[in-house]
Design a protein around this motif. Sequence first.
Motif, PDB file in Angstrom:
ATOM      1  N   SER A 186       0.811  -1.225   0.000  1.00 37.15           N
ATOM      2  CA  SER A 186       0.000   0.000   0.000  1.00 37.15           C
ATOM      3  C   SER A 186       0.844   1.275   0.000  1.00 37.15           C
ATOM      4  CB  SER A 186      -0.953   0.000   1.186  1.00 37.15           C
ATOM      5  OG  SER A 186      -0.233  -0.040   2.392  1.00 37.15           O
ATOM      6  N   SER A 187       2.069   1.199   0.485  1.00 36.91           N
ATOM      7  CA  SER A 187       2.915   2.400   0.505  1.00 36.91           C
ATOM      8  C   SER A 187       3.221   2.905  -0.897  1.00 36.91           C
ATOM      9  CB  SER A 187       4.216   2.121   1.256  1.00 36.91           C
ATOM     10  OG  SER A 187       4.947   1.090   0.607  1.00 36.91           O
ATOM     11  N   HIS A 188       3.217   2.004  -1.900  1.00 38.56           N
ATOM     12  CA  HIS A 188       3.503   2.424  -3.271  1.00 38.56           C
ATOM     13  C   HIS A 188       2.411   3.313  -3.845  1.00 38.56           C
ATOM     14  CE1 HIS A 188       7.140   0.217  -3.843  1.00 38.56           C
ATOM     15  NE2 HIS A 188       6.571  -0.933  -3.554  1.00 38.56           N
ATOM     16  N   SER A 189       1.191   3.134  -3.392  1.00 41.42           N
ATOM     17  CA  SER A 189       0.079   3.885  -3.968  1.00 41.42           C
ATOM     18  C   SER A 189       0.162   5.370  -3.662  1.00 41.42           C
ATOM     19  CB  SER A 189      -1.255   3.320  -3.474  1.00 41.42           C
ATOM     20  OG  SER A 189      -1.362   3.498  -2.075  1.00 41.42           O
ATOM     21  N   LEU A 190       0.977   5.756  -2.712  1.00 43.68           N
ATOM     22  CA  LEU A 190       1.067   7.159  -2.313  1.00 43.68           C
ATOM     23  C   LEU A 190       2.058   7.966  -3.130  1.00 43.68           C
ATOM     24  CD1 LEU A 190       1.064   6.642   1.550  1.00 43.68           C
ATOM     25  CD2 LEU A 190      -0.859   7.283   0.097  1.00 43.68           C
ATOM     26  N   CYS A 191       2.992   7.303  -3.791  1.00 44.25           N
ATOM     27  CA  CYS A 191       4.073   8.051  -4.428  1.00 44.25           C
ATOM     28  C   CYS A 191       4.244   7.767  -5.924  1.00 44.25           C
ATOM     29  CB  CYS A 191       5.380   7.774  -3.693  1.00 44.25           C
ATOM     30  SG  CYS A 191       5.835   6.041  -3.661  1.00 44.25           S
ATOM     31  N   LEU A 192       3.223   7.248  -6.560  1.00 42.94           N
ATOM     32  CA  LEU A 192       3.320   6.957  -7.985  1.00 42.94           C
ATOM     33  C   LEU A 192       2.521   7.961  -8.799  1.00 42.94           C
ATOM     34  CD1 LEU A 192       2.715   3.106  -7.834  1.00 42.94           C
ATOM     35  CD2 LEU A 192       4.893   4.261  -8.135  1.00 42.94           C
ATOM     36  N   ASP A 193       3.057   8.325  -9.960  1.00 39.97           N
ATOM     37  CA  ASP A 193       2.270   9.187 -10.843  1.00 39.97           C
ATOM     38  C   ASP A 193       1.433   8.316 -11.777  1.00 39.97           C
ATOM     39  OD1 ASP A 193       3.978   8.315 -12.856  1.00 39.97           O
ATOM     40  OD2 ASP A 193       4.985  10.228 -13.105  1.00 39.97           O
ATOM     41  N   LYS A 194       0.577   8.940 -12.568  1.00 37.13           N
ATOM     42  CA  LYS A 194      -0.353   8.191 -13.432  1.00 37.13           C
ATOM     43  C   LYS A 194       0.378   7.276 -14.401  1.00 37.13           C
ATOM     44  CE  LYS A 194      -3.895  11.731 -13.359  1.00 37.13           C
ATOM     45  NZ  LYS A 194      -4.614  12.732 -14.129  1.00 37.13           N
ATOM     46  N   ARG A 195       1.463   7.779 -14.980  1.00 37.28           N
ATOM     47  CA  ARG A 195       2.216   6.990 -15.954  1.00 37.28           C
ATOM     48  C   ARG A 195       2.793   5.731 -15.308  1.00 37.28           C
ATOM     49  NH1 ARG A 195       7.191   6.221 -18.220  1.00 37.28           N
ATOM     50  NH2 ARG A 195       7.243   6.147 -20.486  1.00 37.28           N
TER      51      ARG A 195
END
Length: 86
Positions: free
Chosen positions: A35-44
């Motif tokens: 779940s931590s990845h969902s906070l720092c990813l852009d749309k691409r």
Amino acid sequence: MTKLNILESETPFLIEAKTCGYSKKKSITYHFIESSHSLCLDKREIILAQIQACNRLLKYAKDESDREAINRELGELKLTLDMMHY
């Protein structure tokens, strides 16, 4: 003597894909592995991770309706990615 603790929590994949629905109404759902990845990813980055997840799912799909849904989703994701560049 120096002791070093190394903790590797990074997974090689960010998103997991699953098929859901029935026959002609199949669709693809996604789940962030961490779940931590969902906070720092852009749309691409999210779209690229979805494409990677769909390609993994396609490799193991046995049902033809699953393969059709996955290929349809891959086409839509690639089109979306292409449109983001313009």
